[in-house]
Design a protein around this motif. Sequence first.
Motif, mmCIF file in Angstrom:
data_model
loop_
_atom_site.group_PDB
_atom_site.id
_atom_site.type_symbol
_atom_site.label_atom_id
_atom_site.label_comp_id
_atom_site.label_asym_id
_atom_site.label_seq_id
_atom_site.Cartn_x
_atom_site.Cartn_y
_atom_site.Cartn_z
ATOM 1 N N ALA A 63 0.833 -1.200 0.000
ATOM 2 C CA ALA A 63 0.000 0.000 0.000
ATOM 3 C C ALA A 63 0.865 1.246 0.000
ATOM 4 N N VAL A 64 0.291 2.313 -0.539
ATOM 5 C CA VAL A 64 0.895 3.643 -0.515
ATOM 6 C C VAL A 64 -0.087 4.543 0.228
ATOM 7 N N LEU A 65 0.409 5.291 1.211
ATOM 8 C CA LEU A 65 -0.422 6.171 2.013
ATOM 9 C C LEU A 65 0.155 7.581 1.975
ATOM 10 N N TYR A 66 -0.727 8.577 1.904
ATOM 11 C CA TYR A 66 -0.323 9.980 1.954
ATOM 12 C C TYR A 66 -1.144 10.679 3.022
ATOM 13 N N GLY A 67 -0.454 11.274 3.988
ATOM 14 C CA GLY A 67 -1.149 11.991 5.052
ATOM 15 C C GLY A 67 -0.820 13.468 5.021
ATOM 16 N N SER A 68 -1.820 14.297 5.397
ATOM 17 C CA SER A 68 -1.609 15.743 5.484
ATOM 18 C C SER A 68 -2.525 16.308 6.559
ATOM 19 N N TRP A 69 -2.125 17.469 7.095
ATOM 20 C CA TRP A 69 -2.852 18.117 8.192
ATOM 21 C C TRP A 69 -2.930 19.612 7.924
ATOM 22 N N ASN A 70 -4.061 20.228 8.337
ATOM 23 C CA ASN A 70 -4.179 21.674 8.178
ATOM 24 C C ASN A 70 -3.924 22.382 9.506
ATOM 25 N N ASP A 71 -4.034 23.710 9.514
ATOM 26 C CA ASP A 71 -3.739 24.508 10.712
ATOM 27 C C ASP A 71 -4.744 24.289 11.831
ATOM 28 N N GLY A 75 -6.951 16.270 9.627
ATOM 29 C CA GLY A 75 -6.074 15.510 8.764
ATOM 30 C C GLY A 75 -6.797 14.656 7.752
ATOM 31 N N THR A 76 -6.056 14.256 6.725
ATOM 32 C CA THR A 76 -6.549 13.344 5.692
ATOM 33 C C THR A 76 -5.478 12.294 5.457
ATOM 34 N N LEU A 77 -5.902 11.040 5.356
ATOM 35 C CA LEU A 77 -4.984 9.953 5.028
ATOM 36 C C LEU A 77 -5.560 9.198 3.843
ATOM 37 N N ASP A 78 -4.910 9.349 2.680
ATOM 38 C CA ASP A 78 -5.309 8.641 1.458
ATOM 39 C C ASP A 78 -4.557 7.323 1.404
ATOM 40 N N GLU A 79 -5.303 6.211 1.277
ATOM 41 C CA GLU A 79 -4.709 4.875 1.241
ATOM 42 C C GLU A 79 -5.043 4.201 -0.088
ATOM 43 N N VAL A 80 -4.029 3.639 -0.744
ATOM 44 C CA VAL A 80 -4.232 2.849 -1.955
ATOM 45 C C VAL A 80 -3.579 1.487 -1.697
ATOM 46 N N PHE A 81 -4.404 0.437 -1.682
ATOM 47 C CA PHE A 81 -3.944 -0.923 -1.417
ATOM 48 C C PHE A 81 -3.910 -1.723 -2.717
ATOM 49 N N TYR A 82 -2.913 -2.589 -2.818
ATOM 50 C CA TYR A 82 -2.803 -3.523 -3.939
ATOM 51 C C TYR A 82 -2.788 -4.927 -3.347
ATOM 52 N N PHE A 83 -3.928 -5.640 -3.479
ATOM 53 C CA PHE A 83 -4.087 -6.970 -2.904
ATOM 54 C C PHE A 83 -3.751 -8.046 -3.925
ATOM 55 N N TYR A 84 -3.034 -9.050 -3.474
ATOM 56 C CA TYR A 84 -2.660 -10.192 -4.311
ATOM 57 C C TYR A 84 -3.373 -11.417 -3.757
ATOM 58 N N ASP A 85 -4.379 -11.888 -4.493
ATOM 59 C CA ASP A 85 -5.196 -13.005 -4.032
ATOM 60 C C ASP A 85 -4.703 -14.345 -4.557
ATOM 61 N N GLU A 86 -4.243 -14.375 -5.784
ATOM 62 C CA GLU A 86 -3.797 -15.619 -6.417
ATOM 63 C C GLU A 86 -2.382 -15.433 -6.965
ATOM 64 N N PRO A 87 -1.531 -16.454 -6.853
ATOM 65 C CA PRO A 87 -0.185 -16.341 -7.420
ATOM 66 C C PRO A 87 -0.248 -16.020 -8.919
ATOM 67 N N GLY A 88 0.513 -15.008 -9.328
ATOM 68 C CA GLY A 88 0.581 -14.649 -10.736
ATOM 69 C C GLY A 88 -0.534 -13.748 -11.228
ATOM 70 N N ALA A 89 -1.574 -13.538 -10.419
ATOM 71 C CA ALA A 89 -2.700 -12.695 -10.842
ATOM 72 C C ALA A 89 -2.351 -11.219 -10.657
ATOM 73 N N SER A 90 -3.006 -10.377 -11.423
ATOM 74 C CA SER A 90 -2.824 -8.936 -11.258
ATOM 75 C C SER A 90 -3.386 -8.503 -9.912
ATOM 76 N N PRO A 91 -2.801 -7.479 -9.295
ATOM 77 C CA PRO A 91 -3.301 -7.028 -8.000
ATOM 78 C C PRO A 91 -4.677 -6.377 -8.121
ATOM 79 N N VAL A 92 -5.457 -6.498 -7.054
ATOM 80 C CA VAL A 92 -6.760 -5.846 -6.943
ATOM 81 C C VAL A 92 -6.540 -4.550 -6.167
ATOM 82 N N GLU A 93 -6.900 -3.421 -6.771
ATOM 83 C CA GLU A 93 -6.700 -2.125 -6.130
ATOM 84 C C GLU A 93 -7.914 -1.734 -5.301
ATOM 85 N N GLU A 94 -7.669 -1.305 -4.075
ATOM 86 C CA GLU A 94 -8.727 -0.799 -3.192
ATOM 87 C C GLU A 94 -8.231 0.492 -2.560
ATOM 88 N N THR A 95 -9.147 1.439 -2.371
ATOM 89 C CA THR A 95 -8.778 2.725 -1.785
ATOM 90 C C THR A 95 -9.648 3.031 -0.575
#
Length: 192
Positions: A63-71, A75-95
């Motif tokens: 996963a890649v996460l980006y966090g930011s905060w205002n004055d 705050g906001t935390l954006d999460e992008v996950f790449y799940f691998y369910d089966e060997p050799g299969a393309s990842p499933v993206e979830e946010t």
Amino acid sequence: MSIKTSLSVLASSVIIASCSSLDVNHADGRGPALIPQEFFNGKLCADGVVRDRSGAEIRHFNAVLYGSWNDLGEGTLDEVFYFYDEPGASPVEETRVWTFSPVTTEEGTALQASAGDVPEPTLMRWAGNAISMSYTLRYGEPGDTIDLHMDDWMFQVADGVVVNETRMSKFGLHVGQILLVMRKVPESHSCL
């Protein structure tokens, strides 16, 4: 310590643990301190596994996460996950996008945390090197969802490194667990 005393201490611990839930303040004074506004600020990489109730791995992810905060301390935390369910299969993206707002409770300062797949806002509490959240996650596609109770614990084990364990339950029964490690990284770092 005698075996009889050891068994008494163990039995008492089990009884106490079954009667009360763990409070984040148990980590007060432990370091390195895990402060959400500091750790979840900038880019983070995460890697982990999803395990079923027997402990078998059913998915792994990056996963890649980006966090930011205002004055105002929001705050906001954006999460992008790449799940691998089966060997050799393309990842499933979830946010998921978490938003945080500071609140004052009887126990002290906390953050109210909300996300699109979390039907009710929850409180993020922290002390020492730990963060705790307990919430319902509505998982799945619209029209085909399941509500899971998530008991989420994070522990900073080194500067910029957090271990996260989330226990999942349904109707009070344990159904699985998520284990992951999050690392603060420079913006130019590739997480995948």
